[in-house]
Motif scaffolding. Structure first.
Motif, PDB file in Angstrom:
ATOM      1  N   TYR A 126     -57.825 -48.746  29.333  1.00 29.12           N
ATOM      2  CA  TYR A 126     -57.507 -50.135  30.143  1.00 29.12           C
ATOM      3  C   TYR A 126     -55.997 -50.473  29.815  1.00 29.12           C
ATOM      4  N   ASN A 127     -55.982 -50.063  28.379  1.00 24.54           N
ATOM      5  CA  ASN A 127     -54.455 -50.348  27.884  1.00 24.54           C
ATOM      6  C   ASN A 127     -53.283 -49.565  28.543  1.00 24.54           C
ATOM      7  N   LYS A 128     -53.719 -48.241  28.939  1.00 23.13           N
ATOM      8  CA  LYS A 128     -52.706 -47.543  29.641  1.00 23.13           C
ATOM      9  C   LYS A 128     -52.466 -48.067  31.275  1.00 23.13           C
ATOM     10  N   ILE A 129     -53.636 -48.201  31.735  1.00 23.55           N
ATOM     11  CA  ILE A 129     -53.458 -48.934  33.157  1.00 23.55           C
ATOM     12  C   ILE A 129     -52.547 -50.396  33.060  1.00 23.55           C
ATOM     13  N   ILE A 130     -52.895 -51.030  31.894  1.00 21.59           N
ATOM     14  CA  ILE A 130     -51.905 -52.120  31.929  1.00 21.59           C
ATOM     15  C   ILE A 130     -50.409 -51.988  31.605  1.00 21.59           C
ATOM     16  N   ASN A 144     -61.529 -51.434  41.190  1.00 22.94           N
ATOM     17  CA  ASN A 144     -62.189 -50.040  41.182  1.00 22.94           C
ATOM     18  C   ASN A 144     -61.162 -48.894  41.337  1.00 22.94           C
ATOM     19  N   ASP A 145     -59.884 -49.289  41.969  1.00 24.69           N
ATOM     20  CA  ASP A 145     -58.906 -48.394  42.199  1.00 24.69           C
ATOM     21  C   ASP A 145     -57.950 -48.389  41.010  1.00 24.69           C
ATOM     22  N   GLY A 146     -58.043 -49.153  39.927  1.00 19.64           N
ATOM     23  CA  GLY A 146     -57.424 -49.008  38.678  1.00 19.64           C
ATOM     24  C   GLY A 146     -56.055 -49.931  39.053  1.00 19.64           C
ATOM     25  N   ASN A 147     -56.419 -50.892  39.841  1.00 16.49           N
ATOM     26  CA  ASN A 147     -55.183 -52.047  40.014  1.00 16.49           C
ATOM     27  C   ASN A 147     -55.457 -53.157  39.231  1.00 16.49           C
ATOM     28  N   VAL A 148     -54.419 -53.578  38.623  1.00 15.64           N
ATOM     29  CA  VAL A 148     -54.570 -55.016  37.900  1.00 15.64           C
ATOM     30  C   VAL A 148     -54.601 -55.956  38.894  1.00 15.64           C
ATOM     31  N   VAL A 149     -55.575 -57.126  38.771  1.00 20.53           N
ATOM     32  CA  VAL A 149     -55.512 -58.089  39.927  1.00 20.53           C
ATOM     33  C   VAL A 149     -54.573 -58.882  39.985  1.00 20.53           C
TER      34      VAL A 149
END
Length: 184
Positions: A17-21, A156-161
């Motif tokens: 999650y931290n990498k996505i952010i 679900n696609d790894g995008n931040v809302v």
């Protein structure tokens, strides 16, 4: 001239999650700024016995050189046992040595912690800030960035809302103001 912001992610997990952010924050940097993701998962544990000519691990040299090229640094981390993951603490230690040649001094920092729990990595955030004080990394104080319930803020696609992206943009804007005051 483009200003380079180093990005360190404390979680080593592939789908962190931290990498996505961190990737979203990198996208939000304004024109004239560039994100540089700096690898920490390959750094051997710091051992002063290795920090002598002829023994210095090549990974330490690579890391130190990459950190010397950035003017500011973003830290993204989960909380492990009320503190930061060992990989991130090790990166701080490797970068702070040899004594008198730290890569950290004076680089404006941003600390963002994210976790599935409600407190959003509060303990890790504050532990990291304690180390950054000693390492002379002036750190953005407000707004604080504790991202609790992170799994509910990424689709679900790894995008931040969207609403969360607005919060991240506000943090980014405040960091840029802070950075500009310190780096001339």
């Amino acid at each position: 001239m483009t200003k380079k912001i180093g990005i360190l992610v404390g979680s080593l997990r592939k789908d962190s999650y931290n990498k996505i952010i961190a990737k979203k924050f990198a996208e939000l940097l304004p024109e004239g700024y560039e994100a540089a993701f700096i690898k920490i998962d390959d750094l051997p544990l710091y051992n002063e016995d290795l920090d002598v000519e002829g023994k210095i691990p090549s990974e330490w040299t690579r890391f130190r050189n990459e950190m010397k090229e950035v003017e500011g640094v973003y830290f993204f981390t989960p909380e492990y046992n009320r503190s930061v993951p060992a990989a991130l603490k090790n990166a701080l230690d490797v970068g702070s040595r040899p004594m008198g040649d730290s890569v950290w001094g004076g680089k404006p920092g941003l600390v963002v912690t994210a976790s599935p729990g409600g407190p959003g990595g509060f303990g890790a955030n504050h532990h990291l800030r304690q180390s950054l004080v000693f390492l002379d990394v002036p750190t953005l104080q407000q707004p604080e960035a504790y991202i609790g319930g992170v799994m509910n803020l990424i689709d679900n696609d790894g995008n931040v809302v969207d609403d969360t992206v607005k919060f991240f943009q506000m943090i980014t804007d405040k960091y840029i103001e802070f950075f500009e005051k310190l780096v001339k």
